[in-house]
Design a protein around this motif. Structure first.
Motif, PDB file in Angstrom:
ATOM      1  N   ALA A  67       1.283  -2.643   6.263  1.00  0.00           N
ATOM      2  CA  ALA A  67       2.157  -3.215   7.358  1.00  0.00           C
ATOM      3  C   ALA A  67       3.818  -3.076   6.820  1.00  0.00           C
ATOM      4  O   ALA A  67       4.421  -2.967   7.704  1.00  0.00           O
ATOM      5  N   GLU A  68       4.163  -3.566   5.601  1.00  0.00           N
ATOM      6  CA  GLU A  68       5.520  -3.727   5.307  1.00  0.00           C
ATOM      7  C   GLU A  68       6.097  -2.540   5.618  1.00  0.00           C
ATOM      8  O   GLU A  68       7.160  -2.274   5.933  1.00  0.00           O
ATOM      9  N   LEU A  69       5.321  -1.369   5.107  1.00  0.00           N
ATOM     10  CA  LEU A  69       6.056   0.077   5.004  1.00  0.00           C
ATOM     11  C   LEU A  69       6.072   0.452   6.681  1.00  0.00           C
ATOM     12  O   LEU A  69       6.859   0.955   7.130  1.00  0.00           O
ATOM     13  N   GLN A  75       6.159  -8.885   9.584  1.00  0.00           N
ATOM     14  CA  GLN A  75       5.641  -8.471  10.822  1.00  0.00           C
ATOM     15  C   GLN A  75       4.131  -8.692  10.693  1.00  0.00           C
ATOM     16  O   GLN A  75       3.495  -7.917   9.939  1.00  0.00           O
ATOM     17  N   PRO A  76       3.528  -9.327  11.548  1.00  0.00           N
ATOM     18  CA  PRO A  76       1.961  -9.294  11.669  1.00  0.00           C
ATOM     19  C   PRO A  76       1.349  -8.064  12.093  1.00  0.00           C
ATOM     20  O   PRO A  76       2.034  -7.281  13.051  1.00  0.00           O
ATOM     21  N   MET A  77       0.307  -7.703  11.585  1.00  0.00           N
ATOM     22  CA  MET A  77      -0.378  -6.448  12.113  1.00  0.00           C
ATOM     23  C   MET A  77      -1.785  -6.945  12.444  1.00  0.00           C
ATOM     24  O   MET A  77      -2.569  -7.450  11.622  1.00  0.00           O
ATOM     25  N   ASP A  78      -2.235  -6.733  13.754  1.00  0.00           N
ATOM     26  CA  ASP A  78      -3.571  -6.787  14.156  1.00  0.00           C
ATOM     27  C   ASP A  78      -4.506  -5.973  13.339  1.00  0.00           C
ATOM     28  O   ASP A  78      -4.129  -4.786  13.091  1.00  0.00           O
ATOM     29  N   TYR A  79      -5.855  -6.354  12.982  1.00  0.00           N
ATOM     30  CA  TYR A  79      -6.745  -5.465  12.455  1.00  0.00           C
ATOM     31  C   TYR A  79      -8.058  -5.857  12.809  1.00  0.00           C
ATOM     32  O   TYR A  79      -8.274  -7.046  13.292  1.00  0.00           O
ATOM     33  N   ALA A  80      -9.031  -4.911  12.567  1.00  0.00           N
ATOM     34  CA  ALA A  80     -10.503  -5.135  12.927  1.00  0.00           C
ATOM     35  C   ALA A  80     -11.002  -5.059  11.470  1.00  0.00           C
ATOM     36  O   ALA A  80     -10.620  -4.335  10.371  1.00  0.00           O
ATOM     37  N   ALA A  81     -11.934  -5.930  10.921  1.00  0.00           N
ATOM     38  CA  ALA A  81     -12.914  -5.826  10.121  1.00  0.00           C
ATOM     39  C   ALA A  81     -14.314  -5.132  10.164  1.00  0.00           C
ATOM     40  O   ALA A  81     -14.915  -5.562  11.127  1.00  0.00           O
ATOM     41  N   LEU A  82     -14.389  -4.015   9.502  1.00  0.00           N
ATOM     42  CA  LEU A  82     -15.349  -3.013   9.935  1.00  0.00           C
ATOM     43  C   LEU A  82     -16.152  -2.579   8.733  1.00  0.00           C
ATOM     44  O   LEU A  82     -15.500  -2.116   7.840  1.00  0.00           O
ATOM     45  N   ALA A 106      -1.609   2.847   1.271  1.00  0.00           N
ATOM     46  CA  ALA A 106      -0.296   2.285   0.792  1.00  0.00           C
ATOM     47  C   ALA A 106      -0.193   1.589  -0.646  1.00  0.00           C
ATOM     48  O   ALA A 106       0.857   1.152  -1.097  1.00  0.00           O
ATOM     49  N   THR A 107      -1.432   1.772  -1.482  1.00  0.00           N
ATOM     50  CA  THR A 107      -1.687   1.468  -2.765  1.00  0.00           C
ATOM     51  C   THR A 107      -1.200   2.483  -3.734  1.00  0.00           C
ATOM     52  O   THR A 107      -1.859   3.611  -3.762  1.00  0.00           O
ATOM     53  N   GLU A 108      -0.176   2.405  -4.377  1.00  0.00           N
ATOM     54  CA  GLU A 108       0.347   3.504  -5.450  1.00  0.00           C
ATOM     55  C   GLU A 108      -1.156   3.653  -6.446  1.00  0.00           C
ATOM     56  O   GLU A 108      -1.711   2.720  -6.920  1.00  0.00           O
ATOM     57  N   ASP A 109      -1.392   4.829  -6.651  1.00  0.00           N
ATOM     58  CA  ASP A 109      -2.428   5.114  -7.366  1.00  0.00           C
ATOM     59  C   ASP A 109      -3.969   4.649  -7.041  1.00  0.00           C
ATOM     60  O   ASP A 109      -4.671   4.555  -7.971  1.00  0.00           O
ATOM     61  N   GLY A 110      -3.971   4.032  -5.733  1.00  0.00           N
ATOM     62  CA  GLY A 110      -5.139   3.289  -5.530  1.00  0.00           C
ATOM     63  C   GLY A 110      -5.762   3.833  -4.088  1.00  0.00           C
ATOM     64  O   GLY A 110      -6.876   3.253  -3.777  1.00  0.00           O
ATOM     65  N   SER A 111      -5.257   4.944  -3.729  1.00  0.00           N
ATOM     66  CA  SER A 111      -5.669   5.425  -2.316  1.00  0.00           C
ATOM     67  C   SER A 111      -6.968   6.282  -2.602  1.00  0.00           C
ATOM     68  O   SER A 111      -7.235   6.847  -3.874  1.00  0.00           O
ATOM     69  N   MET A 112      -8.059   6.405  -1.755  1.00  0.00           N
ATOM     70  CA  MET A 112      -8.865   7.265  -1.818  1.00  0.00           C
ATOM     71  C   MET A 112      -9.342   7.965  -0.605  1.00  0.00           C
ATOM     72  O   MET A 112      -9.203   7.182   0.456  1.00  0.00           O
ATOM     73  N   PHE A 113      -9.761   9.203  -0.320  1.00  0.00           N
ATOM     74  CA  PHE A 113      -9.911   9.844   0.847  1.00  0.00           C
ATOM     75  C   PHE A 113     -11.507  10.378   1.067  1.00  0.00           C
ATOM     76  O   PHE A 113     -12.012  10.896  -0.018  1.00  0.00           O
ATOM     77  N   PHE A 114     -11.823  10.066   2.085  1.00  0.00           N
ATOM     78  CA  PHE A 114     -13.389  10.216   2.137  1.00  0.00           C
ATOM     79  C   PHE A 114     -13.362  11.219   3.568  1.00  0.00           C
ATOM     80  O   PHE A 114     -13.350  10.919   4.642  1.00  0.00           O
TER      81      PHE A 114
END
Length: 140
Positions: A67-69, A75-82, A106-114
């Motif tokens: 959200a910061e990026l 700044q608030p960001m709406d989200y859904a928990a799924l 947005a996590t350095e060295d922590g992202s993963m793509f499926f």
């Protein structure tokens, strides 16, 4: 809920270090509750490499970094928990184009793509389904 999110983050960390079982990672993703930003009445996604990526986050801290990026600090960001399974089994196929799930982008060295492949998304939404079935579109 918190336990499944941290378990997924741990599995992602292991895979990024080159250890751990990829099938266990997919299973953990399916069981995890992910926070998905909502924008314009739908789930936030991004296109890259010919794939539409639904973006999910393992916890509020990871979502806050994103959200910061995107919108700036505080700044608030709406989200859904799924549930991860709902994203890959229902949301991805409904998009009508090659789509997958990107976790903690947005996590350095922590992202993963499926990606949209057999074993992650339903065969009907998998870009490699025909290859896996041995078919190449050739008739006799």
């Amino acid at each position: 809920m918190e336990q499944s999110r941290s378990a997924l983050a741990e599995q992602i960390t292991e895979r990024r270090r080159g250890v751990g079982d990829p099938r266990a990672l997919v299973g953990e993703m399916r069981r995890a509750v992910l926070l998905v930003p909502v924008s314009g009445g739908g789930l936030w996604s991004a296109r890259s490499g010919g794939v539409r990526w639904v973006c999910g986050f393992t916890d509020e801290a990871a979502l806050a970094r994103f959200a910061e990026l995107r919108t700036g600090p505080d700044q608030p960001m709406d989200y859904a928990a799924l549930l991860g399974a709902r994203i890959v089994d229902e949301v991805v196929p409904s998009l009508g184009e090659p789509a997958g799930l990107a976790v903690d982008i947005a996590t350095e060295d922590g992202s993963m793509f499926f990606p949209p492949v057999v074993g992650i998304v339903p065969d009907s939404a998998a870009v490699d389904a025909a290859e896996r079935q041995g078919g190449h579109g050739h008739g006799r």
